[in-house]
Scaffold this motif. Sequence first.
Motif, mmCIF file in Angstrom:
data_model
loop_
_atom_site.group_PDB
_atom_site.id
_atom_site.type_symbol
_atom_site.label_atom_id
_atom_site.label_comp_id
_atom_site.label_asym_id
_atom_site.label_seq_id
_atom_site.Cartn_x
_atom_site.Cartn_y
_atom_site.Cartn_z
ATOM 1 N N ILE A 353 0.857 -1.160 0.015
ATOM 2 C CA ILE A 353 0.201 0.044 0.142
ATOM 3 C C ILE A 353 0.770 1.071 -0.020
ATOM 4 N N LYS A 354 0.609 2.287 -0.970
ATOM 5 C CA LYS A 354 1.199 3.546 -0.858
ATOM 6 C C LYS A 354 1.328 4.362 0.374
ATOM 7 N N SER A 355 2.364 4.603 1.111
ATOM 8 C CA SER A 355 2.488 5.481 2.116
ATOM 9 C C SER A 355 1.770 6.843 1.827
ATOM 10 N N PRO A 356 1.285 7.463 2.879
ATOM 11 C CA PRO A 356 0.806 8.875 2.662
ATOM 12 C C PRO A 356 1.984 9.843 2.442
ATOM 13 N N SER A 357 1.896 10.875 1.778
ATOM 14 C CA SER A 357 2.989 11.723 1.663
ATOM 15 C C SER A 357 3.584 12.509 2.839
ATOM 16 N N THR A 358 2.590 12.441 3.898
ATOM 17 C CA THR A 358 2.598 13.096 5.327
ATOM 18 C C THR A 358 3.747 12.566 6.122
ATOM 19 N N TRP A 359 3.966 11.127 5.836
ATOM 20 C CA TRP A 359 4.949 10.164 6.398
ATOM 21 C C TRP A 359 6.184 10.691 6.198
ATOM 22 N N GLN A 360 7.240 10.566 7.471
ATOM 23 C CA GLN A 360 8.590 11.276 7.228
ATOM 24 C C GLN A 360 9.509 10.017 7.249
ATOM 25 N N GLY A 361 9.083 8.996 7.672
ATOM 26 C CA GLY A 361 9.967 7.852 7.619
ATOM 27 C C GLY A 361 10.006 7.043 6.038
ATOM 28 N N GLN A 362 10.835 6.137 6.257
ATOM 29 C CA GLN A 362 10.797 5.243 5.033
ATOM 30 C C GLN A 362 10.645 3.958 5.064
ATOM 31 N N SER A 363 10.255 3.138 3.975
ATOM 32 C CA SER A 363 9.799 1.668 4.143
ATOM 33 C C SER A 363 11.189 0.983 4.117
#
Length: 459
Positions: A353-363
């Motif tokens: 699932i695509k992460s929202p752009s608001t998140w500041q971490g990384q997969s």
Amino acid sequence: MKKGIIFALFLLPFWGISQTKQPNIIFILTDDHRWDALGYAGNKIIQTPVMDDLAKKGIYFKNAFVTTPICAASRASIITGMYERTHQYTFGQGNIKQAYVAQSYPALLKQAGYYTGFYGKFGIQYADFSTLFDQGESYDRDDKLKDYRGYFYKTLGKDSVHLSRYTGQKAMDFIAQAPKDKPFCLSLSFSAPHAHDPSEQQYFWQKEVDHLYQNVTIAAPIMATEADFLAQPEYVRTGENRTRWHWRFDTPEKYQRSVKGYYRMISGVDLEIGKIRKALEEKGLDKNTIIIVMGDNGYFLGERQLAGKWLMYDNSLRVPLIVYDPRRPLHRDIQDEVLNIDIAPTIFGFAGIKSPSTWQGQSLASYVQGESPAKRRKDFLVEHLWKVKIIASSEGIRSKHWKYFRYRDHLDREELYDLKQDPMEKKNLASEAKFQLILVQMRQKLEQKVATLERSRLP
């Protein structure tokens, strides 16, 4: 191509459409679990065979950190994928703002079709917790009970059990009852190995681990001389880090009892993780269930004659992190710096699932494919924004080479460490002339990062 087919492809995991079934995900969080309180980390005394097995078969991150070393703010960063400077949640703030909950991994994963559950210490004040998961229960130690009962007030049947046993059983029940027509994400938050602060004994564990560490002597803490303590500013020497050192470590006898108790509580969690893995196997879910294990913050075990966390030293910041994907049995020991704000994107990475752009971490999910997505991380913010008399609020920035931090109410006090030459952070270089350019550069990096994160706050 029809819209339904496009949507189905979007939900497939990132590594390709040959993987046709989304995995189950179990995220396990321990409380006050420092990075080296793990057999696989090189600790020759502690017994954590189940977590060690996950590390041996999966991805073990040697340099995992939290961005804020206190439970409330760290847990908010975990669910939102954002720094404290952005979400602004810590103790004393009332409910976390709804805008951030709406962007949290539990809320979005549930919307995406995962069956979600949570058991244990949520650690975030949120009035609508019951709506956030399909199944869930939020509970922690009972501080009104000032003895062992603070950890033994929950019951299974007619028996009072340790909170770790209770959480383990709730996980097993969830697995047994999970629907077959959708994947699940189960978040487990053990209260252990957090000390039971109201009690003089501090640490309480299940009877199954009573026998552990009986005939061993724990080595004295490093950097625990009077000089190491006196190097701290007065507001640290008289703060909660010192108060709790007196509770736990101020005599050799107390130190042995406390560290062994701390280790037994971690071994107790390890026992429960073993039972959970067996429950997965018995239901035939073990081959498609990813397990992530992390600590919510680090912990002083007497170093600098301090206890607790809260400070910007690595003792407070560094935690264990293991990611095990049974579908891709690739073992790697990773040196890259990874963070608590990476958990939410990692869960979404595995779910496809695509992460929202608001998140500041990384997969971090692609580490199981042999990639190294966090290798390009140059630095990260560390901070403790809660302003309370007994804990000095601080902020800093850590790169692979340097760490800089300062106390927010005492800006004249700055600390700078060369982590390559001085990984134990023994020598503060902030006052030395030849390091002034680096000091200024790190200070500027900190202030630029803070400004960027503050601009990222949600309305």
